[in-house]
Design a protein around this motif. Structure first.
Motif, PDB file in Angstrom:
ATOM      1  N   ALA A 402       0.838  -1.205   0.000  1.00  0.00           N
ATOM      2  CA  ALA A 402       0.000   0.000   0.000  1.00  0.00           C
ATOM      3  C   ALA A 402       0.869   1.250   0.000  1.00  0.00           C
ATOM      4  O   ALA A 402       0.598   2.221  -0.729  1.00  0.00           O
ATOM      5  N   ALA A 403       1.935   1.250   0.819  1.00  0.00           N
ATOM      6  CA  ALA A 403       2.832   2.401   0.863  1.00  0.00           C
ATOM      7  C   ALA A 403       3.553   2.581  -0.462  1.00  0.00           C
ATOM      8  O   ALA A 403       3.719   3.712  -0.952  1.00  0.00           O
ATOM      9  N   ARG A 431      -3.325   4.881   1.297  1.00  0.00           N
ATOM     10  CA  ARG A 431      -3.045   3.555   1.842  1.00  0.00           C
ATOM     11  C   ARG A 431      -4.331   2.863   2.286  1.00  0.00           C
ATOM     12  O   ARG A 431      -4.538   1.665   2.058  1.00  0.00           O
ATOM     13  N   ALA A 543      -1.455   0.534   9.038  1.00  0.00           N
ATOM     14  CA  ALA A 543      -1.120   1.535   8.024  1.00  0.00           C
ATOM     15  C   ALA A 543      -1.238   2.963   8.536  1.00  0.00           C
ATOM     16  O   ALA A 543      -1.167   3.906   7.755  1.00  0.00           O
TER      17      ALA A 543
END
Length: 657
Positions: A402-403, A431, A543
């Motif tokens: 996601a990052a 994210r 996250a």
């Protein structure tokens, strides 16, 4: 002979009237459960809403009934049916016009006009109407009954019976040539051969209803799953207009930080700041030395300035180490300036946590929330920290992807493109959206609905629609991976206590209740609603979402057509960055996941129909996201009171039960 001819005329009537009654009944039932869908067909990507489809079923049923009375030569009944079609068509036409369902309006006009025109064909009117009603319903069912992937099945019984009546009516004059031993009455010939034909056609109906549908995410060996997923993601990208091998997302239209990086900041005369370390969204224990490094540029002198939102200026070199950052989330900004005074900057977010957070896990995860009470994971942590495994290092890869997506790295799949396009440049929001979509419609980390868990625990999607005897069994595991195949069923177990081994699946019981998140996501790759909700909560917390921003919660019960009351449904409440209201998120069965500013339109679950697994799209009005929502939710921090009404997108004060 008169008696024999009379019986011959009655033959098409019986199955025709039966098909007509069944079509009207199905239409009314669907209309009762789907009436909130009026005018919302566009939201589901269809030309017709389920409610409009139900209306068309009713009209086709009346049309088929009229054909039956025409075949029997009952003028009074024919006029009655014709008037019923006219009146119903006018009422339904006005209703659908009010909701701007123009495709459905055109369909009503077509049905009414066909019924009127067919009556003018005195000799062949019954056959024409039977064929029209029988075949049209399959198309309309697939176009409107979007709660199952094969909506045409809802018309199987009526459609096949209508077509049978058409064939039977057309062939009635030839029945007398099909002699039966010991039978001289041609009327009996017709009855017996029609009965035999009807038996054959009922077998056809059963075959249509039982057209197989996949229950799980795969049908091959577990080792083929990765390749299968990549192939699916490649197809999604190509459909989205991206060629093979192209990245799915470029959030800031910059060169992705991957592969050879030397001199990228100076290419083509464009000065760019690129942070090599630390990685975005990383968490470090307070007191640990952190390496900061930027990409070097050899085409002239460069000045570096590193600034923290909590500690101010923390460095002036291309690389350095520091171990004195304050506890909390830091927005780190790197600004580089060349000899001409031109500047460029890049920013990341990192977190500094108290040393005891996730301290009992080795190796310590790279991504974890700083406000969690958790120190350990399954099997040694508290129940909350086993259910919402924010300290588990084996889940880091999803947050890292996601990052990477939100930092412009190449991440395959439509989830990344969606996150970049809808985050407005906010990396934390990006994210979150990536995680939601990857668990939802992108089906990247979990797939399908674990009906076998509902069977083991005796829940209604297994027992009520299939067979009560399936309770306490692990039925419907076909299509899932080998780990699922080897699960046991001990209904007395519940939740994390039912998961006893990551390697020996026979020790684990396939009951409802939360398994540890790593087991659901990394081992089984599937789950029921509560598992999907826990995965979303866990990954959002890892996250960078706080204890007040990501929850699992549930509705206290909902109704499904022909299924009745269901004990409840789990989903998420998420407060996205920059938003003052919570958003309901539902990724169950790879459903829509998120509908920004409103309620999710649907989720998918698997039920049982005539002994076969059936994927069903459960629409938002069945669930009661607002009206039946539990006042409490939970995450790794424990239980919490949930916001209600106007504090949630898509809900109002009137929705509170």
């Amino acid at each position: 002979m008169h008696s024999s001819a009379k019986r011959e005329k009655q033959i098409p009537v019986l199955p025709g009237i039966l098909a007509s009654a069944f079509a009207v009944l199905v239409g009314v039932l669907i209309l009762i459960f789907a009436y909130p869908s009026f005018g919302r067909q566009g939201e589901y990507g269809y030309l017709l809403s389920p409610a409009a489809g139900a209306i068309l079923f009713i009209l086709l049923g009346l049309c088929g009934g009229q054909a039956g009375f025409l075949a029997r030569e009952r003028p009074g009944a024919v006029r009655l049916m014709a008037n019923a079609i006219k009146l119903s068509s006018l009422i339904f036409l006005a209703l659908l016009a009010f909701f701007r369902e123009w495709a459905a309006c055109i369909s009503i006009i077509t049905i009414a006009a066909t019924c009127w025109a067919a009556r003018r064909q005195e000799k062949n009117a019954p056959m024409l109407l039977f064929i029209f009603a029988g075949l049209s319903g399959f198309t309309l069912g697939q176009a409107a009954m979007s709660f199952i992937p094969y909506g045409w099945k809802t018309w199987s019984i009526s459609g096949v019976l209508f077509v049978f009546c058409a064939i039977d009516y057309a062939a009635k004059n030839y029945m007398e040539h099909l002699s039966l031993p010991g039978c001289r009455d041609t009327g009996h010939h017709h009855i017996l051969w029609s009965a035999l034909s009807l038996l054959i056609i009922l077998i056809v109906i059963a075959m249509l209803i039982h057209v197989p549908a996949a229950m799980g995410p795969k049908t091959t060996a577990e080792e083929a799953q990765g390749a299968e997923w990549e192939a699916d993601l490649g197809t999604i990208n190509e459909l989205a207009g991206e060629g093979p091998g192209q990245k799915s997302c470029d959030c800031d239209k910059s060169t992705p930080v991957s592969g050879p990086l030397k001199n990228q900041s100076c290419r083509k005369g464009a000065l760019r700041a690129i942070i090599l370390s630390p990685q975005d969204a990383r968490t470090f224990p307070r007191g640990e030395s952190i390496q900061f490094a930027a990409l070097g540029c050899e085409e002239g002198p460069i000045r570096y300035l590193w600034r923290s939102s909590l500690d101010g200026i923390i460095g002036r070199n291309r690389s350095f180490q520091i171990d004195s950052l304050k506890t909390g989330w830091h927005n780190i900004t790197l600004t580089i300036t060349d000899q001409n005074g031109t500047s460029a900057s890049q920013n990341i977010e990192i977190a500094i946590a108290a040393p005891w957070v996730c301290s009992k896990v080795s190796p310590r995860p790279k991504y974890y929330p700083i406000d969690t009470p958790c120190q350990d994971i399954w099997p040694n942590a508290s129940t909350e920290c086993q259910e919402i495994e924010v300290c588990h290092p084996d889940l880091d890869y999803i947050v890292a992807e996601a990052a990477d997506c939100c930092d412009s790295a190449a991440v395959p799949g439509s989830a990344c493109a969606y996150a970049c396009n809808n985050s407005g440049g906010d990396k934390k929001k990006c994210r979150g959206l990536y995680i939601i979509r990857a668990l939802g419609p992108d089906a990247k980390y979990m797939r399908g609905y674990a009906l076998f868990k509902a069977c083991c625990s005796g829940y209604p999607e297994c027992t009520r629609t299939c067979w009560p005897g399936l309770a306490k069994t692990c039925s419907f595991r076909d299509g899932f991976n080998d780990y699922v195949q080897n699960l046991s069923c001990r209904p007395e177990d519940w939740g994390v206590s039912a998961w006893r081994s990551d390697t020996n699946m026979s020790m684990n019981s396939a009951v409802l209740g939360l398994f540890p998140t790593h087991a659901t996501v990394n081992i089984l790759h599937t789950g029921v609603c509560i598992d999907y909700a826990a995965a979303v909560t866990t990954l959002l917390r890892k996250a960078g979402y706080s204890r007040a921003e990501a929850f699992s919660t549930a509705s206290t019960g909902y109704d499904l057509p022909l299924l009745g009351n269901h004990p409840g449904h789990a989903f998420n409440l998420v407060l996205l960055p920059g938003d003052s209201r919570y958003t309901i998120v539902d990724t169950t069965g790879n459903g829509e996941g998120i509908n920004p500013g409103a309620l999710p339109h649907y989720f998918w679950f698997t039920g049982c129909f005539l002994g076969q697994a059936v994927n069903i799209r459960v629409f938002d009005w069945w669930v009661g996201y607002c009206s039946k929502a539990s006042p409490y939710g939970y995450n790794d921090g424990g239980d919490a009171r949930m916001p209600t009404g106007p504090s949630i997108h898509g809900c109002s004060q009137c929705d509170i039960s």
